[in-house]
Design a protein around this motif. Structure first.
Motif, short mmCIF file in Angstrom:
data_model
loop_
_atom_site.label_atom_id
_atom_site.label_comp_id
_atom_site.label_asym_id
_atom_site.label_seq_id
_atom_site.Cartn_x
_atom_site.Cartn_y
_atom_site.Cartn_z
N ALA A 131 85.53 23.23 45.98
CA ALA A 131 85.68 24.68 46.18
C ALA A 131 85.39 25.38 44.86
O ALA A 131 85.41 24.75 43.79
CB ALA A 131 87.09 25.01 46.66
N VAL A 132 85.11 26.69 44.94
CA VAL A 132 84.84 27.49 43.75
C VAL A 132 85.78 28.69 43.75
O VAL A 132 85.81 29.46 44.71
CB VAL A 132 83.38 27.98 43.70
CG1 VAL A 132 83.14 28.80 42.43
CG2 VAL A 132 82.42 26.80 43.76
N ILE A 133 86.54 28.85 42.67
CA ILE A 133 87.46 29.98 42.53
C ILE A 133 86.80 31.04 41.66
O ILE A 133 86.33 30.76 40.54
CB ILE A 133 88.79 29.52 41.89
CG1 ILE A 133 89.48 28.50 42.81
CG2 ILE A 133 89.71 30.71 41.63
CD1 ILE A 133 90.75 27.91 42.22
N ASP A 134 86.73 32.26 42.19
CA ASP A 134 86.07 33.36 41.51
C ASP A 134 87.06 34.17 40.68
O ASP A 134 87.93 34.84 41.22
CB ASP A 134 85.39 34.25 42.57
CG ASP A 134 84.74 35.48 41.94
OD1 ASP A 134 84.57 35.51 40.71
OD2 ASP A 134 84.40 36.41 42.71
N GLN A 135 86.90 34.11 39.35
CA GLN A 135 87.67 34.95 38.44
C GLN A 135 86.71 35.71 37.52
O GLN A 135 87.03 36.03 36.37
CB GLN A 135 88.66 34.11 37.62
CG GLN A 135 89.76 33.47 38.47
CD GLN A 135 90.76 32.68 37.65
OE1 GLN A 135 90.61 32.52 36.43
NE2 GLN A 135 91.80 32.19 38.31
N LEU A 136 85.52 35.98 38.05
CA LEU A 136 84.47 36.64 37.27
C LEU A 136 84.54 38.15 37.37
O LEU A 136 84.92 38.71 38.40
CB LEU A 136 83.09 36.16 37.75
CG LEU A 136 82.72 34.71 37.45
CD1 LEU A 136 81.43 34.34 38.16
CD2 LEU A 136 82.59 34.48 35.95
N GLU A 137 84.14 38.81 36.30
CA GLU A 137 83.98 40.25 36.26
C GLU A 137 82.55 40.54 35.82
O GLU A 137 81.79 39.62 35.48
CB GLU A 137 84.98 40.88 35.28
CG GLU A 137 86.44 40.61 35.64
CD GLU A 137 87.40 41.17 34.62
OE1 GLU A 137 86.93 41.55 33.51
OE2 GLU A 137 88.60 41.21 34.89
N TYR A 138 82.18 41.82 35.84
CA TYR A 138 80.83 42.19 35.39
C TYR A 138 80.88 43.52 34.65
O TYR A 138 81.77 44.36 34.87
CB TYR A 138 79.87 42.28 36.57
CG TYR A 138 80.33 43.15 37.71
CD1 TYR A 138 80.10 44.53 37.70
CD2 TYR A 138 81.01 42.61 38.79
CE1 TYR A 138 80.54 45.34 38.74
CE2 TYR A 138 81.47 43.40 39.83
CZ TYR A 138 81.22 44.76 39.80
OH TYR A 138 81.65 45.56 40.83
N ALA A 139 79.90 43.71 33.76
CA ALA A 139 79.86 44.91 32.95
C ALA A 139 79.08 46.04 33.61
O ALA A 139 79.36 47.22 33.38
CB ALA A 139 79.22 44.59 31.58
N HIS A 140 78.12 45.69 34.43
CA HIS A 140 77.25 46.71 35.02
C HIS A 140 77.02 46.42 36.50
O HIS A 140 76.65 45.31 36.87
CB HIS A 140 75.91 46.74 34.28
CG HIS A 140 74.90 47.66 34.88
ND1 HIS A 140 75.11 49.02 34.99
CD2 HIS A 140 73.67 47.43 35.40
CE1 HIS A 140 74.05 49.58 35.56
NE2 HIS A 140 73.17 48.64 35.82
#
Length: 241
Positions: free
Chosen positions: A209-218
């Protein structure tokens, strides 16, 4: 990446039977090699069907039922004796399940797993373009993919996906792998990179499984992307799987 293909996981030393192999010989093959099933091939090595312990047990159960019926009548007629003898002399070609469900060596592990689950199969003969047997893949073989060490999974994820495919610098985002579960954390430049990173990470062998804790700048979701370099590399990576 090659281990994603069935040909990299299959067993090439396959215990097999011919169409004319007797019931007793099939039982001996299964017992001697500790197998629960095997493919049946013709003189050219083409797969005709698959025979399993279930097939043999079904035939034996049917024979016992007929035999009990005859004995309950307290007599064995000539036709009954002939029928019983015929049951005992059945060949692999008569006992096998046919047509067989097969797979090619260049097909993916995912395709093999889907075939096994859909057909409730424990094994798949692997055949070449002419239908000739070249190997066998089992559920156990497919499950070995999920026994990859966490560090090996992490190394491939960082090297192949983040650096080579998404053109990120090593350490640009956090990557941890525990018991096959990947956690991606940190900040990417564009919002479109987030689902792409998650999707590619999930395609790596051994990832549960993949846990998403990502953010983005734009947020670039509404923009027209004139430059497709990263996406093209990602698609090429997927095609190689």
């Amino acid at each position: 990446m090659d281990h994603r293909q069935v040909g990299r996981l299959m067993n090439t030393e396959v215990v097999k039977a011919r169409s004319g192999t007797s019931f007793r010989e099939v039982v001996n093959l299964l017992s001697r090699h500790r197998k629960t099933g095997l493919p049946v091939v013709d003189a050219d090595g083409k797969v005709l069907g698959v025979i399993s312990e279930t097939d043999l047990m079904f035939r034996q159960a049917a024979q016992d039922m007929l035999q009990n019926r005859w004995y309950n009548r307290r007599r064995l007629t000539g036709s009954a004796r002939a029928a019983r003898a015929q049951k005992r002399s059945l060949r692999a070609g008569q006992l096998m399940t046919s047509p067989p469900v097969t797979i090619g060596p260049h097909q993916s592990v995912t395709e093999a797993a889907r075939l096994m689950v859909t057909g409730k199969l424990d094994r798949l003969p692997v055949v070449d373009a002419e239908g000739r047997l070249c190997g066998l893949v089992t559920r156990t073989d497919l499950l070995k993919v999920f026994l990859r060490p966490d560090e090996e999974i992490r190394e491939e994820l960082v090297t192949e996906v983040l650096v080579r495919t998404l053109a990120l610098k090593p350490g640009a985002i956090g990557v941890s792998v525990r018991a096959g579960v990947v956690t991606l954390s940190g900040r990417l430049t564009r919002s479109s990179e987030v689902p792409l990173a998650l999707r590619l990470a999930g395609r790596i062998d051994g990832v549960v499984a993949v846990i998403d804790q990502l953010e983005y700048a734009h947020d670039d979701a509404a923009e027209q992307q004139g430059e497709q370099t990263v996406r093209d590399r990602a698609q090429e990576w997927l095609r190689r799987m």
